[in-house]
Enzyme design. Structure first.
Site, PDB file in Angstrom:
ATOM      1  N   GLU A 155       0.811  -1.225   0.000  1.00 57.72           N
ATOM      2  CA  GLU A 155       0.000   0.000   0.000  1.00 57.72           C
ATOM      3  C   GLU A 155       0.842   1.272   0.000  1.00 57.72           C
ATOM      4  O   GLU A 155       0.778   2.065   0.954  1.00 57.72           O
ATOM      5  CB  GLU A 155      -0.972  -0.009   1.176  1.00 57.72           C
ATOM      6  CG  GLU A 155      -2.035  -1.071   1.046  1.00 57.72           C
ATOM      7  CD  GLU A 155      -3.170  -0.930   2.054  1.00 57.72           C
ATOM      8  OE1 GLU A 155      -2.979  -0.280   3.096  1.00 57.72           O
ATOM      9  OE2 GLU A 155      -4.249  -1.480   1.784  1.00 57.72           O
ATOM     10  N   GLU A 312      -6.523  -7.923  -0.856  1.00 58.35           N
ATOM     11  CA  GLU A 312      -6.938  -8.011   0.546  1.00 58.35           C
ATOM     12  C   GLU A 312      -8.433  -7.742   0.643  1.00 58.35           C
ATOM     13  O   GLU A 312      -8.973  -6.902  -0.075  1.00 58.35           O
ATOM     14  CB  GLU A 312      -6.231  -6.952   1.406  1.00 58.35           C
ATOM     15  CG  GLU A 312      -4.759  -7.146   1.614  1.00 58.35           C
ATOM     16  CD  GLU A 312      -4.167  -6.016   2.459  1.00 58.35           C
ATOM     17  OE1 GLU A 312      -4.899  -5.388   3.240  1.00 58.35           O
ATOM     18  OE2 GLU A 312      -2.969  -5.749   2.308  1.00 58.35           O
ATOM     19  N   LYS A 361      -4.241  -7.488  16.371  1.00 58.79           N
ATOM     20  CA  LYS A 361      -4.562  -8.793  16.961  1.00 58.79           C
ATOM     21  C   LYS A 361      -6.055  -9.101  16.915  1.00 58.79           C
ATOM     22  O   LYS A 361      -6.445 -10.261  16.949  1.00 58.79           O
ATOM     23  CB  LYS A 361      -4.030  -8.891  18.394  1.00 58.79           C
ATOM     24  CG  LYS A 361      -4.604  -7.887  19.371  1.00 58.79           C
ATOM     25  CD  LYS A 361      -3.949  -8.045  20.737  1.00 58.79           C
ATOM     26  CE  LYS A 361      -4.505  -7.075  21.763  1.00 58.79           C
ATOM     27  NZ  LYS A 361      -4.244  -5.652  21.451  1.00 58.79           N
TER      28      LYS A 361
END
Ligand code: GLA
Ligand code: ZN
Length: 683
Positions: A155, A312, A361
Site C-alpha cells: 500500500e 486483501e 490482533k
C-alpha cells in the site's frame, strides 16, 4: 483471449496475507497453518510483507532460510507464493542508524522510528538497502517454482517533506519547466506577489507554507506520484536484477486520492487492490456494492480489460473502522464473487491468522485465536474456496467494456482545491459514481478510466465535471464523437488547462464548447437541501417530465445544440438544462446541473439502447439485483448478484446454463438473500 494471470496456477486464486515470521517459535502453528489452508482451499498466499526485520535482523546479515522453508513447504502442499518485498516497514536498526530514511511530515517534523508505511521515497540510503535486499531475495527465491508473482511493498502512500524530497521536487520542476519564468507563468505567481526568482526558492506546500498557489499544490501531488512510482520501478528493477521475471503488482487502496494510480500502469504487470467496505453499516448494501463495483472497474481499467487480483479483503471484520460489523450470512461469498464478476482472478484476505499481540490482533482473519476450523468465518472462507475451484472456465477471461466513465485523479485534486461556487461539497467522486451506477444497474460493462486513456473501442463515454483538461482529452473526445461515439458531459467542464489556468474564450474550453454545441456563461450554487428542477421538452429520451436538480446549476447557451430539457425555477427558468449536439457522426450531450438517480437511470437507459452498448443485460431486474459479465473464449459468464437481505426473483428473458451445475436455467430465477449465480451464454 483467455489467459490466466499465473501460468503455474491456471485456476482462480484463493488466499491471504500470511505472516509466519510472527510464529517462527511455534512450529506447531506453522504445521497447522498448512493443514488449515488445504482445508479452506487456499492455493496462494502473500508472504513476507512486513518481514524485513526477520530477513535482515542486522545490517547486511540476511536470513532467508525460514522463508525458503516456508515457500518449499507451501509448494509441496499445492500452495503458491506471491512473494513480497518487505519495504513497507522499516526495521528499527535501519531507522535509527540512518535518520534520513524516516519521513518528514507537512509540519516539517521528522518521524521517530515507528509503525510502517513511513519511509522516504527519495532517500538514497533507503533505496540502496531496498535494492540490496530485493535483489538478494530475488536471487534466492525468484525462480522457485512455488513463487508466482511479486507483491511489491505494501500500500504505497503518503508524502514526505524532508530536505531530500524538497530538493528532488525542485529538480523535477526544473526538468518540467526548464526556466523559472515558465514556472511563474504556469503557476500564475504574479498573484499576491508569489513570484519566484529561482528554483531554489520553491518549497513544498508545508503546513505553514504556500497553499494558495494551485499550480504548486498540483505539481507537488504529481511529484509525489512520480516519486512513488519511481520508487516502485526501483524495487522492480532490483527484483529483475536478481534474475526473476515473474509478474509484479502493487496493492492499491480503494479510492485513495494521494496517488494517481494510472501512472503505475507500466510498472505493474497486473493490478491488485485492498477492499474493506463497511457492509451492513450506515450506507445501504446496494449503494456500497456499487461503490466497490466502481473501484473494481477502475483498478481493472488501469490494465484495460485484463484480470486483476483482490489482494486483501477481510474474511469477517476489520479493527479500524468506526464500527466493525460482522458480515451477515451470504455476504462473504457475494462480496468475494463480486470481485470475480468484475475481473478478479484471485480472492485474497487480510489476514490468514490473527497475531497474538499488537495493533491488528483483533482484526478479522481466516483463523482466529481459537485455532479452529469449525467457526462460521472459516466455513465461509472454505465455501468461497470450494466455489472458486469450480471456476476454471472463467479464469483468465477478460472484461470487455464499450462504456466508460472518466474519473481522473488529477482532476479530482484540482476540483477539491478549487475555491469556487460550492466549497461545502462538489462531490466529484459521488457524481462519477452516479453515472456509473445507472450503467451498473443495467448490467452494462463499464470501465472507469482517466484522461490519458485511449478511447478507442468505446461507444459511450461519460465525462462528468471534466474541470481540468489534460492528456489531450479535448482532442480525443472531439475525435470520439465525430467518429460516432456518444459523449455525456456536465456542468463545470473545460474550466482549466493542465496547469489549472482558466481557459479564455468559450467554456467548456479547449474547443469542447463546439463539440457540445453550447457555451457555459455562469454557474449558480445551491445550499444543501435546496433544489431546482428541469422539465423535459418532450423528447423521447426522457421518460419523466420533471427531474430534480441540486448543488450546481450552470447557465448555458445553445450554439447549435438542441435543447432537451429546461430549468423550471429561479430567474433562469426556461433556460436549457440538458442539450444534445450532433457532431460529426456522433452525439454530445451536456447536462448543465447535478441531477439525481431518477434522471441518470432514464437517461442512460435510453442512451445505451440508442448507442447499442453491449453488456450482460438480462432485461428488467428487481432493485438491488445486478449482473456483470466476463467474456470467455467459449461463453459469456453472467454473474447475477442479489445485494438485498431478502430473496429476489425475476423472469429470465433467455435460456442459459448454470456454470456450476451445468443445468439449463430458464423461466423464473430466484436468488437467496445476498445470493448469486453464474450463468453461461454460449457464443
Ligand atoms: C491494509 C494493509 C494490511 C492490513 C489491513 C487491515 O490494507 O495493507 O496490512 O493492515 O489494512 O485492514
Ligand atoms: Zn523524503
Amino acid at each position: 483471449m483467455q489467459q490466466p494471470l499465473f501460468p503455474a496456477l491456471p485456476h482462480m486464486g484463493h488466499g491471504a496475507d500470511y505472516n509466519p515470521d510472527q510464529w517462527l517459535d511455534r512450529p506447531d502453528i506453522l504445521e497447522q497453518d498448512i493443514e488449515l489452508m488445504k482445508e479452506s482451499h487456499v492455493n496462494c498466499v502473500s508472504l513476507g510483507i512486513f518481514a524485513w526485520a526477520a530477513l535482515e535482523p542486522q545490517e547486511g546479515e540476511y536470513h532467508f532460510e525460514w522463508l525458503e522453508q516456508m515457500v518449499n513447504r507451501l509448494y509441496q502442499n499445492g500452495i503458491y507464493t506471491l512473494l513480497a518485498t518487505p519495504s513497507g516497514a522499516i526495521p528499527i536498526w535501519l531507522a535509527r542508524k540512518y535518520p534520513e530514511v524516516r519521513r518528514v511530515s507537512r509540519e516539517k517534523v521528522r518521524d521517530e522510528p515507528h509503525g510502517r508505511h513511513n519511509h522516504c521515497y527519495t532517500s538514497p540510503v533507503y533505496r540502496e538497502k531496498v535494492r540490496l535486499l530485493n535483489t538478494a531475495l530475488s536471487q534466492r527465491l525468484g525462480k522457485h517454482p512455488g513463487v508466482i508473482a511479486w507483491h511489491i511493498s505494501n500500500e504505497y502512500g503518503g508524502e514526505c517533506y524532508c530536505p531530500l524530497c524538497a530538493a528532488a521536487f525542485r529538480e523535477w520542476l526544473k526538468e518540467k519547466y526548464g526556466t523559472i519564468e515558465k514556472l511563474n507563468a504556469a503557476w500564475w505567481t504574479s498573484f499576491w506577489s508569489r513570484r519566484y526568482s529561482s528554483f531554489e526558492e520553491v518549497e513544498p506546500p508545508y503546513a505553514q507554507g504556500e497553499n494558495c498557489v494551485h499550480g504548486l499544490k498540483l505539481d507537488w501531488k504529481r511529484f509525489v506520484t512520480r516519486q512513488t512510482e519511481d520508487f516502485a520501478r526501483h524495487e522492480k528493477a532490483a527484483v529483475r536484477a536478481g534474475g526473476s521475471d515473474l509478474p509484479v503488482t502493487i496493492n492499491m487502496m480503494t479510492a485513495y486520492d494521494g496517488l494517481n494510480y494510472f501512472k503505475f500502469k507500466d510498472v505493474v504487470d497486473f493490478t491488485s487492490w485492498d477492499a474493506y467496505p463497511c457492509w451492513h453499516g450506515e450506507q445501504d448494501d446496494v449503494s456500497l456494492a456499487q461503490y466497490t463495483a466502481f473501484i473494481h472497474d477502475g483498478i481493472r481499467s488501469i490494465k484495460r480489460g485484463q484480470p486483476f487480483v483482490l489482494m486483501e479483503s477481510t474474511p469477517s471484520m476489520t479493527n479500524w473502522q468506526r464500527v466493525s460489523k460482522l458480515k451477515r450470512p451470504g455476504m462473504h461469498m457475494l462480496s468475494s464473487m463480486q470481485a470475480v464478476a468484475h475481473g478478479a482472478d484471485s480472492v485474497q484476505y487480510f489476514q490468514w491468522r490473527k497475531g497474538r499481540g499488537s495493533f491488528e490482533k483483533l482484526h478479522g482473519a481466516v483463523v482466529s485465536h481459537d485455532c479452529r476450523s469449525d467457526t462460521r468465518v472459516f466455513k465461509d472462507v472454505a465455501a468461497v474456496g470450494r466455489r472458486l475451484s469450480g471456476l476454471d472456465a472463467v479464469c483468465g477471461s477478460p472484461v470487455k467494456a464499450q462504456a466508460a466513465v472518466i474519473f481522473d485523479t488529477e482532476n479530482r485534486w484540482a476540483i477539491d482545491m478549487a475555491a469556487g461556487p460550492r466549497n461545502c461539497g462538489k462531490h466529484y467522486l459521488e457524481t462519477c459514481m452516479q453515472h456509473h451506477r445507472a450503467l451498473w444497474e443495467m448490467g452494462v460493462t463499464t470501465d472507469v478510466i482517466d484522461m490519458e486513456c485511449d478511447l478507442t473501442g468505446y461507444k459511450l463515454v461519460a465525462a462528468p465535471m471534466l474541470y481540468l483538461l489534460r492528456g489531450g482529452i479535448a482532442e480525443k473526445l472531439r475525435r470520439f464523437v465525430s467518429e460516432g461515439g456518444t459523449l455525456v458531459g456536465t456542468y463545470w467542464s473545460g474550466v482549466t488547462d493542465e496547469n489549472d489556468l482558466c481557459f479564455l474564450g468559450d467554456w467548456p474550453g479547449d474547443g469542447l464548447a463546439s463539440v457540445y454545441g453550447i457555451r457555459a456563461e455562469e454557474i449558480d450554487a445551491l445550499y444543501d437541501g435546496e433544489c431546482n428542477h428541469m422539465e423535459s421538452c418532450g423528447h423521447a429520451l426522457l421518460r419523466h417530465e420533471r427531474y430534480k436538480l441540486t448543488e450546481l446549476c450552470e447557465r448555458i447557451h445553445p450554439q447549435g445544440a438542441q435543447v432537451l430539457a429546461r430549468y423550471a425555477e429561479d430567474f433562469y427558468a426556461g433556460e436549457p438544462a440538458l442539450t444534445v449536439n450532433r457532431f460529426g457522426e456522433g452525439n454530445a450531450y451536456y447536462l448543465a446541473a447535478k441531477a439525481g438517480m431518477k434522471f441518470y437511470r432514464d437517461f442512460y437507459h435510453a442512451l445505451v439502447e440508442q448507442a447499442g452498448v453491449d453488456g450482460a443485460r438480462l432485461g428488467e431486474l428487481p432493485s438491488g439485483v445486478v449482473v456483470s459479465k466476463r467474456r470467455g473464449d467459449e461463453a459469456d459468464y453472467l454473474f447475477v448478484q442479489n445485494w438485498n437481505a431478502t430473496p429476489a426473483s425475476f423472469e429470465l428473458p433467455e435460456r442459459l446454463a448454470d456454470l456450476e451445475t451445468g443445468k439449463p436455467v430458464h423461466g423464473e430465477l430466484t436468488l437467496e438473500p445476498y445470493g448469486f449465480r453464474i450463468l453461461c451464454r454460449k457464443h
